[in-house]
Write a protein that holds these residues in place. Structure first.
Motif, PDB file in Angstrom:
ATOM      1  N   GLN A   1       0.984   5.375   1.347  1.00  0.00           N
ATOM      2  CA  GLN A   1       0.167   6.493   1.969  1.00  0.00           C
ATOM      3  C   GLN A   1       0.999   7.856   1.807  1.00  0.00           C
ATOM      4  O   GLN A   1       2.136   7.943   2.292  1.00  0.00           O
TER       5      GLN A   1
ATOM      6  N   PHE B   1      -0.531  -4.773   8.985  1.00  0.00           N
ATOM      7  CA  PHE B   1       0.288  -3.701   8.265  1.00  0.00           C
ATOM      8  C   PHE B   1       1.741  -3.490   9.055  1.00  0.00           C
ATOM      9  O   PHE B   1       1.759  -3.571  10.193  1.00  0.00           O
TER      10      PHE B   1
ATOM     11  N   ARG C   1      -0.371  12.730   5.372  1.00  0.00           N
ATOM     12  CA  ARG C   1      -1.775  13.012   5.803  1.00  0.00           C
ATOM     13  C   ARG C   1      -2.576  12.599   5.144  1.00  0.00           C
ATOM     14  O   ARG C   1      -3.584  13.263   4.903  1.00  0.00           O
TER      15      ARG C   1
ATOM     16  N   LEU D   1      -4.210   0.700  -2.007  1.00  0.00           N
ATOM     17  CA  LEU D   1      -3.557  -0.214  -2.442  1.00  0.00           C
ATOM     18  C   LEU D   1      -2.760   0.185  -3.768  1.00  0.00           C
ATOM     19  O   LEU D   1      -2.946   0.715  -4.707  1.00  0.00           O
TER      20      LEU D   1
ATOM     21  N   LEU E   1       3.563   0.869   2.528  1.00  0.00           N
ATOM     22  CA  LEU E   1       3.461  -0.175   3.693  1.00  0.00           C
ATOM     23  C   LEU E   1       3.235  -1.306   3.250  1.00  0.00           C
ATOM     24  O   LEU E   1       2.625  -1.763   2.045  1.00  0.00           O
TER      25      LEU E   1
ATOM     26  N   GLU F   1      -4.902   8.794   3.396  1.00  0.00           N
ATOM     27  CA  GLU F   1      -5.135   7.466   3.633  1.00  0.00           C
ATOM     28  C   GLU F   1      -4.363   6.726   3.004  1.00  0.00           C
ATOM     29  O   GLU F   1      -3.924   7.010   1.725  1.00  0.00           O
ATOM     30  N   PRO F   2      -3.970   5.193   3.378  1.00  0.00           N
ATOM     31  CA  PRO F   2      -3.380   4.369   2.652  1.00  0.00           C
ATOM     32  C   PRO F   2      -4.146   4.035   1.435  1.00  0.00           C
ATOM     33  O   PRO F   2      -5.414   3.790   1.499  1.00  0.00           O
TER      34      PRO F   2
ATOM     35  N   TYR G   1       0.857  -1.176   0.130  1.00  0.00           N
ATOM     36  CA  TYR G   1      -0.032  -0.067  -0.033  1.00  0.00           C
ATOM     37  C   TYR G   1       1.040   0.933  -0.041  1.00  0.00           C
ATOM     38  O   TYR G   1       1.990   1.292   0.487  1.00  0.00           O
TER      39      TYR G   1
END
Lengths: 111, 114
Positions: free
Chosen positions: A38, A101, A41, A46, A87, A43-44, A36
């Protein structure tokens, strides 16, 4: 020991460089693997799934080594826009839809 | 396009207050999740739900509860907020499947407990 471990970085690389991240997981029965991305600031999201045979998506290549229990992500020809935290994510066997994660590896691509 | 929304981007609360964090998804996903993300610790699963009125504890459920009265909505409740619950809270949803499906995240709520 964490279930999914990553080098937190930061990895500072110049534009155009090739950079590789590794991730290790502790549960040998893990069945699904993902990377993932990110942004700061945000969101993660895919980036790509990781298949046993390895897979490529443009400048990104993901590989899985089940024997050594590690996953890698290779980024070729780095762009400034690749700067983000990456991630490593694992789905443990019998965990249904739960994901585990890693702490993330921060990449900073400099001009 | 999947959309997961969270009720607040930033929230400031006092110790002892009851806090509600709301999450709504518009893709009819069965599974919904609440995580918190802290520097050096990554994302940790608090609770998840695989169906209406169903809930399962994640890795760190202490101090939290959840509610799933409707399929599209998953609420995280801090019964009595404490300073160690200051964090970024992320909601996610995914369709039912064998674990290969991606989770879609909301934008997150930054909670500060004073």
């Amino acid at each position: 020991r964490k279930e999914v471990e990553q080098d937190p970085g930061p990895f500072n690389v110049p534009e155009g460089a090739t950079v590789a991240f590794n991730c290790t997981y502790s549960n040998s029965a893990s069945q699904s693997f993902f990377w993932y991305r990110q942004d700061c600031r945000k969101e993660p999201k895919l980036l790509m799934s990781v298949y046993s045979s390895g897979n490529e998506d443009g400048r990104f290549t993901a590989q899985l080594n089940r024997a050594s229990q590690y996953i890698s992500l290779l980024i070729r020809d780095s762009k400034l826009s690749d700067s983000a935290t990456y991630l490593c994510v694992v789905n443990m066997v019998n965990a249904g839809n739960m994901l585990t994660f890693g702490g993330g590896t921060r990449l900073m691509v400099k001009p | 396009d999947v959309k997961v929304t969270q009720s607040s981007r930033y929230l400031v609360k006092r110790t002892g207050e009851k806090v509600f964090l709301e999450c709504v998804q518009d893709m009819d996903h069965e599974n919904m999740f609440w995580y918190r993300q802290d520097p050096g610790l990554g994302l940790r699963l608090i609770y998840f739900s695989y169906d209406v009125k169903m809930k399962e504890k994640g890795d760190i459920p202490e101090g939290y509860s959840v509610s799933r009265e409707k399929k599209e909505r998953f609420s995280l409740i801090l019964e009595s907020a404490s300073t160690n619950q200051t964090s970024m809270y992320l909601c996610a949803s995914s369709p039912q499947g064998a674990g290969l499906e991606t989770q879609y995240f909301g934008p997150g709520t930054r909670l500060l407990v004073l």
